[in-house]
Scaffold this motif. Structure first.
Motif, mmCIF file in Angstrom:
data_model
loop_
_atom_site.group_PDB
_atom_site.id
_atom_site.type_symbol
_atom_site.label_atom_id
_atom_site.label_comp_id
_atom_site.label_asym_id
_atom_site.label_seq_id
_atom_site.Cartn_x
_atom_site.Cartn_y
_atom_site.Cartn_z
ATOM 1 N N ALA A 70 1.078 -1.051 -0.022
ATOM 2 C CA ALA A 70 0.031 0.091 0.126
ATOM 3 C C ALA A 70 0.785 1.396 -0.031
ATOM 4 C CB ALA A 70 -0.991 0.034 1.261
ATOM 5 N N PHE A 71 0.723 2.051 -1.052
ATOM 6 C CA PHE A 71 1.339 3.402 -1.057
ATOM 7 C C PHE A 71 0.372 4.556 -1.042
ATOM 8 C CE2 PHE A 71 4.522 0.458 -3.053
ATOM 9 C CZ PHE A 71 5.547 0.870 -2.468
ATOM 10 N N ASN A 72 0.818 5.785 -0.717
ATOM 11 C CA ASN A 72 0.361 6.914 -1.056
ATOM 12 C C ASN A 72 0.678 7.812 -2.280
ATOM 13 O OD1 ASN A 72 -1.085 6.746 1.371
ATOM 14 N ND2 ASN A 72 0.625 7.739 2.534
ATOM 15 N N ASP A 73 1.864 7.387 -2.574
ATOM 16 C CA ASP A 73 2.374 7.967 -3.857
ATOM 17 C C ASP A 73 3.512 7.119 -4.500
ATOM 18 O OD1 ASP A 73 3.351 9.423 -6.144
ATOM 19 O OD2 ASP A 73 4.191 11.273 -4.804
ATOM 20 N N ILE A 74 3.202 6.476 -5.557
ATOM 21 C CA ILE A 74 4.136 5.438 -6.097
ATOM 22 C C ILE A 74 5.293 6.015 -7.088
ATOM 23 C CG2 ILE A 74 2.685 3.536 -6.273
ATOM 24 C CD1 ILE A 74 1.919 4.247 -9.227
ATOM 25 N N SER A 75 5.410 7.429 -7.298
ATOM 26 C CA SER A 75 6.502 8.063 -7.705
ATOM 27 C C SER A 75 6.663 7.648 -9.145
ATOM 28 C CB SER A 75 7.731 8.081 -6.831
ATOM 29 O OG SER A 75 7.058 8.520 -5.415
ATOM 30 N N GLY A 76 6.143 7.145 -10.115
ATOM 31 C CA GLY A 76 6.275 6.707 -11.505
ATOM 32 C C GLY A 76 6.468 5.487 -11.418
ATOM 33 N N LEU A 77 6.046 4.357 -10.542
ATOM 34 C CA LEU A 77 6.573 3.022 -10.587
ATOM 35 C C LEU A 77 5.791 2.615 -11.583
ATOM 36 C CD1 LEU A 77 8.030 0.612 -8.940
ATOM 37 C CD2 LEU A 77 5.628 0.271 -7.692
ATOM 38 N N GLY A 78 6.300 1.468 -12.264
ATOM 39 C CA GLY A 78 5.324 0.841 -13.350
ATOM 40 C C GLY A 78 5.275 -0.790 -13.469
ATOM 41 N N ILE A 79 4.418 -1.288 -14.070
ATOM 42 C CA ILE A 79 4.447 -2.922 -14.211
ATOM 43 C C ILE A 79 5.791 -3.350 -14.758
ATOM 44 C CG2 ILE A 79 3.145 -4.625 -14.993
ATOM 45 C CD1 ILE A 79 0.652 -2.990 -15.144
ATOM 46 N N ILE A 103 14.132 -10.271 -6.303
ATOM 47 C CA ILE A 103 13.333 -11.448 -5.568
ATOM 48 C C ILE A 103 11.686 -11.344 -6.304
ATOM 49 C CG2 ILE A 103 14.263 -11.340 -3.141
ATOM 50 C CD1 ILE A 103 11.726 -9.791 -2.408
ATOM 51 N N GLY A 104 11.763 -10.420 -7.363
ATOM 52 C CA GLY A 104 10.550 -10.411 -8.093
ATOM 53 C C GLY A 104 10.373 -9.068 -8.882
ATOM 54 N N ILE A 105 9.097 -9.048 -9.416
ATOM 55 C CA ILE A 105 8.677 -7.897 -10.310
ATOM 56 C C ILE A 105 7.382 -7.285 -9.877
ATOM 57 C CG2 ILE A 105 10.046 -8.589 -12.016
ATOM 58 C CD1 ILE A 105 7.319 -9.595 -13.403
ATOM 59 N N VAL A 106 6.927 -6.156 -10.343
ATOM 60 C CA VAL A 106 5.617 -5.641 -10.028
ATOM 61 C C VAL A 106 4.822 -6.130 -11.155
ATOM 62 C CG1 VAL A 106 4.247 -3.507 -9.998
ATOM 63 C CG2 VAL A 106 6.660 -3.495 -9.363
ATOM 64 N N ARG A 107 3.628 -6.750 -10.556
ATOM 65 C CA ARG A 107 2.805 -7.163 -11.634
ATOM 66 C C ARG A 107 1.505 -6.349 -11.842
ATOM 67 N NH1 ARG A 107 2.949 -12.756 -12.784
ATOM 68 N NH2 ARG A 107 1.359 -12.128 -14.363
ATOM 69 N N GLY A 131 13.408 6.108 -13.769
ATOM 70 C CA GLY A 131 12.934 4.763 -13.402
ATOM 71 C C GLY A 131 12.779 4.713 -11.820
ATOM 72 N N VAL A 132 11.989 3.912 -11.267
ATOM 73 C CA VAL A 132 11.970 3.400 -9.738
ATOM 74 C C VAL A 132 11.872 2.168 -9.552
ATOM 75 C CG1 VAL A 132 10.263 3.901 -7.984
ATOM 76 C CG2 VAL A 132 10.247 5.650 -9.772
ATOM 77 N N THR A 133 12.595 1.834 -8.516
ATOM 78 C CA THR A 133 12.943 0.483 -7.991
ATOM 79 C C THR A 133 12.450 0.281 -6.715
ATOM 80 O OG1 THR A 133 15.000 0.923 -7.120
ATOM 81 C CG2 THR A 133 15.104 0.011 -9.204
ATOM 82 N N ASN A 166 8.548 -3.547 -13.358
ATOM 83 C CA ASN A 166 9.894 -3.020 -12.571
ATOM 84 C C ASN A 166 10.015 -3.954 -11.350
ATOM 85 O OD1 ASN A 166 8.932 -0.495 -13.771
ATOM 86 N ND2 ASN A 166 9.519 0.914 -12.069
ATOM 87 N N PRO A 167 11.759 -3.931 -11.226
ATOM 88 C CA PRO A 167 12.165 -5.042 -10.442
ATOM 89 C C PRO A 167 11.704 -4.809 -8.906
ATOM 90 C CG PRO A 167 13.841 -3.773 -11.294
ATOM 91 C CD PRO A 167 12.504 -3.174 -11.942
ATOM 92 N N VAL A 168 11.753 -5.711 -8.124
ATOM 93 C CA VAL A 168 11.736 -5.812 -6.833
ATOM 94 C C VAL A 168 12.926 -6.477 -6.016
ATOM 95 C CG1 VAL A 168 10.231 -6.368 -4.653
ATOM 96 C CG2 VAL A 168 8.980 -5.808 -6.938
#
Length: 306
Positions: free
Chosen positions: A43-52, A63-67, A106-108, A54-56
């Motif tokens: 849960a975020f209030n602001d994802i700051s340009g995070l996209g699907i 360990i994974g990616i944003v789905r 980009g955002v990680t 993107n690595p985690v």
């Protein structure tokens, strides 16, 4: 058995091509379809340009990616990000996610794993927020510094007015004079001590010797014998006091007895009355002797008859 028709071969080719296309797209996105994974939500209030896709990362390890990224329209201001992590990675309670902007864009996402031994279940939600860097901290302190500037300016103005006060200059001058006087007094005391200490010590030596001699005499006294003598004297005095008390009690008992001589003298009214009458008679006799001496004493050279 008939061979595959042309239409069947075309269908199989299309299906295989679509499967290869899907696998290729997922591979380019970093998704491994043949590896087990778990899905969690952040849960975020602001994802700051995070996209699907993107690595985690967790502790620097991918360990994974944003789905998925979903905006909560029921609660405006909340964004839920679905992350797919490897099946071997266990996200524990107390974990949280940080978003870090890269230098080239980009955002990680970094997962800060908690220290709790209890693991979260797939589908659970953890908290997330932006990573606060040193520059961000400085930026947060700038408004506070701006609010403090008027106070600092007021304090500096007060200090300047205080330093320009003539009374302060006079106080500093007096303090310098006092310091010089203290220095002179200290020098005088040092001179006095350097000249008199030797004589004072010389005068104290005989007194010290006398005290030592007196201490030796006091040490030689047999305090136990003296204390025993005092105790014996006190014992004898107590015995004497007891004997005297017994004698007084015996005498008082005899006086109080009505048949004793002293008891009769003290308690018999008749004896008192007789003595009183005798005294009265003696007084009358002395008065008569004084008034009529010739009745009792006769002086005659030649003698005469009665």
């Amino acid at each position: 058995m008939k061979a595959f028709t042309k239409e069947v071969k075309i269908g199989i080719t299309v299906i295989v091509a679509l499967a290869m296309l899907i696998c290729g797209i997922n591979f380019l996105k970093g998704i491994n379809l043949f590896q087990k994974s778990n899905l969690y939500y952040v849960a975020f209030n602001d994802i700051s340009g995070l996209g699907i896709s993107n690595p985690v990362y967790a502790n620097g390890y991918r360990i994974g990616i944003v789905r998925t990224i979903e905006y909560d329209y029921n609660k405006p201001g909340n964004v839920y990000v679905g992350i797919e992590v490897e099946d071997n990675i266990h996200i524990t309670q107390g974990s949280y996610a940080e978003l870090e902007a890269q230098m080239l864009g980009g955002v990680t996402m970094n997962i800060m794993l908690g220290q709790s031994p209890i693991s979260l279940s797939p589908g659970d939600t953890i908290k997330g927020g932006p990573k606060i860097s040193a520059l961000d901290k400085v930026g947060q302190t700038i408004p506070q510094l701006q609010n403090m500037m008027p106070k600092i300016d007021s304090i500096l103005t007060s200090i300047n007015s205080l330093l320009s006060t003539p009374a302060l200059q006079q106080t500093l001058t007096n303090a310098a004079l006092l310091s010089e006087q203290l220095k002179t007094t200290t020098n005088g005391i040092n001179t006095l001590l350097n000249g008199k200490v030797a004589s004072i010590v010389a005068n104290l030596e005989p007194t010290t010797k006398n005290l030592q001699h007196l201490t030796c005499k006091l040490d030689s006294i047999d305090y136990n014998s003296a204390i025993n003598n005092i105790n014996n004297t006190l014992t004898q005095l107590q015995k004497t006091t007891t004997t005297l008390d017994h004698a007084i009690n015996t005498t008082m008992d005899k006086i109080n007895q009505p048949n004793s001589t002293l008891g009769l003298l003290l308690n018999d009214r008749t004896l008192y009355d007789n003595i009183n009458r005798n005294l009265i008679s003696s007084d009358s006799l002395l008065n008569d002797l004084r008034l009529h001496p010739k009745r009792y004493v006769h002086f005659s050279i030649f003698g005469r008859k009665q």
